[in-house]
Design a protein around this motif. Structure first.
Motif, short mmCIF file in Angstrom:
data_model
loop_
_atom_site.label_atom_id
_atom_site.label_comp_id
_atom_site.label_asym_id
_atom_site.label_seq_id
_atom_site.Cartn_x
_atom_site.Cartn_y
_atom_site.Cartn_z
N MET A 96 43.76 50.73 42.70
CA MET A 96 42.27 50.73 42.61
C MET A 96 41.63 50.40 41.54
O MET A 96 40.77 49.54 41.52
N PHE A 97 42.08 50.88 40.44
CA PHE A 97 41.53 50.56 39.09
C PHE A 97 41.84 48.84 38.65
O PHE A 97 41.11 48.30 38.06
N ALA A 98 42.86 48.42 39.29
CA ALA A 98 43.12 47.02 38.88
C ALA A 98 42.07 46.12 39.87
O ALA A 98 41.68 45.37 39.11
N ALA A 99 41.82 46.74 40.87
CA ALA A 99 40.66 45.84 41.71
C ALA A 99 39.56 45.85 41.09
O ALA A 99 38.74 45.12 41.05
N PHE A 100 39.20 47.34 40.82
CA PHE A 100 37.91 47.36 39.87
C PHE A 100 37.80 46.58 38.50
O PHE A 100 36.85 45.64 38.40
N GLY A 101 38.90 46.64 37.81
CA GLY A 101 39.07 45.52 36.50
C GLY A 101 38.84 44.22 37.07
O GLY A 101 37.85 43.41 36.15
N ALA A 102 39.49 43.95 37.92
CA ALA A 102 39.28 42.28 38.50
C ALA A 102 38.00 41.83 38.75
O ALA A 102 37.32 40.97 38.48
N MET A 103 37.29 43.08 39.56
CA MET A 103 35.80 42.52 40.04
C MET A 103 34.97 42.75 38.83
O MET A 103 33.94 41.62 39.04
N VAL A 104 35.33 43.61 37.83
CA VAL A 104 34.24 43.39 36.79
C VAL A 104 34.52 42.43 35.98
O VAL A 104 33.37 41.78 35.70
N ALA A 105 35.57 41.81 35.65
CA ALA A 105 35.66 40.60 34.79
C ALA A 105 35.12 39.21 35.77
O ALA A 105 34.82 38.53 35.02
N LEU A 106 35.59 39.45 37.12
CA LEU A 106 34.83 38.33 37.91
C LEU A 106 33.45 38.19 37.67
O LEU A 106 32.73 37.11 37.70
N PHE A 107 32.71 39.30 37.75
CA PHE A 107 31.44 39.40 37.70
C PHE A 107 30.89 38.93 36.41
O PHE A 107 29.92 38.42 36.09
N ASP A 108 31.40 39.48 35.31
CA ASP A 108 31.28 39.12 33.99
C ASP A 108 31.41 37.49 33.63
O ASP A 108 30.50 37.02 32.88
N ARG A 109 32.26 36.90 34.22
CA ARG A 109 32.44 35.59 34.24
C ARG A 109 31.37 34.79 34.85
O ARG A 109 30.96 33.82 34.25
N THR A 110 30.54 35.42 35.69
CA THR A 110 29.41 34.59 36.32
C THR A 110 28.15 34.60 35.15
O THR A 110 27.31 33.60 35.20
N ARG A 111 28.38 35.40 34.08
CA ARG A 111 27.50 35.47 33.03
C ARG A 111 27.84 34.62 31.72
O ARG A 111 27.27 33.93 31.17
N SER A 112 29.16 34.84 31.34
CA SER A 112 29.64 34.32 30.36
C SER A 112 30.27 32.93 30.38
O SER A 112 30.77 32.45 29.63
N GLY A 113 30.79 32.67 31.87
CA GLY A 113 31.63 31.55 31.92
C GLY A 113 33.05 31.44 31.72
O GLY A 113 33.86 30.70 31.94
N ARG A 114 33.54 32.84 31.24
CA ARG A 114 34.92 32.91 30.87
C ARG A 114 35.53 33.94 31.58
O ARG A 114 34.99 35.16 31.74
N GLY A 115 36.85 33.99 31.80
CA GLY A 115 37.60 34.96 32.18
C GLY A 115 37.94 36.09 31.27
O GLY A 115 37.72 35.97 30.02
N ARG A 116 38.77 37.06 31.77
CA ARG A 116 39.48 37.97 30.76
C ARG A 116 40.79 38.12 31.04
O ARG A 116 41.11 38.17 32.27
#
Length: 391
Positions: free
Chosen positions: A180-200
């Motif tokens: 669950m936390f892995a899915a949460f982390g992936a979705m947060v990073a994916l959302f942040d990519r829409t703003r920064s243009g970069r993954g994590r």
């Protein structure tokens, strides 16, 4: 202001592609949640397949446990130890939004597929590493299964009868928490990519996840200096808040404030308990829980569980009968909430698998594909990759 579109009919993760190198439970649980929500999950397996393909229960030679947590995915067989297999994996990663792996730290580096190398070459990639203890710390290289994490996290020490030995929880909660936390982390990073243009690079440890999933224990250990102990099926801090016997079984009740306790006392035919100084606060009720339990058990002893639950529920007291796992899955509430879906398998026929539990407005549920046969999509995916039309 954003308005919900109830008519779209699409799943929230449609258009997201996940390259899944994970196996066994934590990683596959994570990517099953993503597949349920419309992501295309390409599961990379060695020639021998995910270990869970060989863990029962079995039906017609198929692992039902594997079917449960690998629903809706595609399977491609790659030997990552070979130059050809690793090259194909790198090429696939370039066409994906998320990579997830749950090898021990350093293993993916040896394949040339580690987070530093892939994230440097593919700056938009969200790379999720799931491991027992994370990428840092003195335990980073230790092997870990769910029971190991339960033992080391304190969960087992808090689970079991007050005068009994520590016990493992009834399911693989360390793996599920990690998923669950892995899915949460992936979705947060994916959302942040829409703003920064970069993954994590997302570093997720099963140990961290389970330790974080025990807020009551954390409060007591970190803030009061207490040593949380086993309390059986009773809440460690509140009362009456736990399980009590009736004539034909057990029921649970949850009372957390003085107003509700007064109502509860009346419901069990002992209204004077609300004015008893031994039960004047939640803390005092817990301290004197054995005496309180005598009143509750005396009232319930001549009644069946359903009568007890009905009487308490009618009074507005949270109460329930104890259900088996099968009873829970067969319940009208589970059916109404569509927590399971029917899938069709070429050899198993139709059967039921779980569905992720979050409801999104306008998004359909169900309609998932069964877990894939080993390597079922290898030829198709590699051909699409060769032709440059995988998107």
């Amino acid at each position: 202001m954003f308005k919900h579109d109830e008519t779209t009919g699409h799943r929230p993760l449609e258009g997201v592609r996940v390259l899944d190198f994970s196996r066994v439970l934590a990683g596959p649980y994570c990517t099953a949640l993503m597949a349920d929500l419309g992501a295309e999950v390409i599961k990379v397996e060695p020639p021998s397949g995910d270990d869970y393909r060989h863990i029962g229960p079995f039906q017609d030679g198929e692992s039902l446990l594997f079917q449960s947590v690998n629903r809706g995915k595609k399977s491609i067989v790659l030997d990552l130890k070979s130059a050809e297999g690793a090259a194909a994996a790198r090429a696939l990663a370039a066409e994906c939004d998320i990579v997830i792996e749950n090898f021990r730290p350093g293993v993916m580096d040896r394949f040339g597929l580690g987070p530093d190398e892939l994230c440097a070459a593919l700056p938009q990639l969200v790379y999720v590493s799931v491991s027992g203890f994370g990428q840092t710390g003195p335990n980073r290289s230790l092997p870990a299964y769910d029971i190991i994490i339960q033992a080391m996290s304190g969960l087992m020490d808090m689970t079991g009868a007050e005068d009994g030995p520590p016990m493992m929880a009834g399911d693989a909660f360390a793996d599920v928490a990690g998923g669950m936390f892995a899915a949460f982390g992936a979705m947060v990073a994916l959302f942040d990519r829409t703003r920064s243009g970069r993954g994590r690079h997302v570093d997720l440890a099963l140990y961290d996840s389970l330790v974080s999933m025990m807020p009551v224990g954390a409060c007591r250990a970190l803030m009061t200096g207490e040593m949380p102990k086993r309390t059986g099926s009773k809440h460690p801090l509140s009362a009456p808040f736990g399980t009590y016997p009736a004539k034909d079984g057990s029921f649970t009740v949850a009372v957390l404030n003085d107003r509700l306790f007064a109502t509860f006392a009346t419901a069990i035919g002992a209204p004077d308990l609300a004015h008893d100084p031994h039960f004047a606060s939640d803390t005092l009720r817990r301290q004197n829980e054995p005496a309180l339990a005598q009143h509750i058990e005396s009232w319930a002893a001549t009644q069946d569980v359903q009568s007890v639950v009905t009487a308490l529920s009618d009074a507005g007291i949270p109460a329930a009968a104890l259900c088996s796992v099968r009873q829970a899955w067969d319940s009208p509430q589970v059916q109404a909430r569509e927590l399971a879906t029917t899938v069709a398998h070429p050899s198993l026929g139709e059967f039921t698998v779980p569905e992720q539990p979050v409801h999104f407005s306008g998004a359909p549920r169900g309609g998932r594909q069964a877990a894939p046969e080993l390597g079922a999509h290898t030829t198709e995916i590699l051909q699409r990759l060769k032709e440059g039309n995988i998107r």
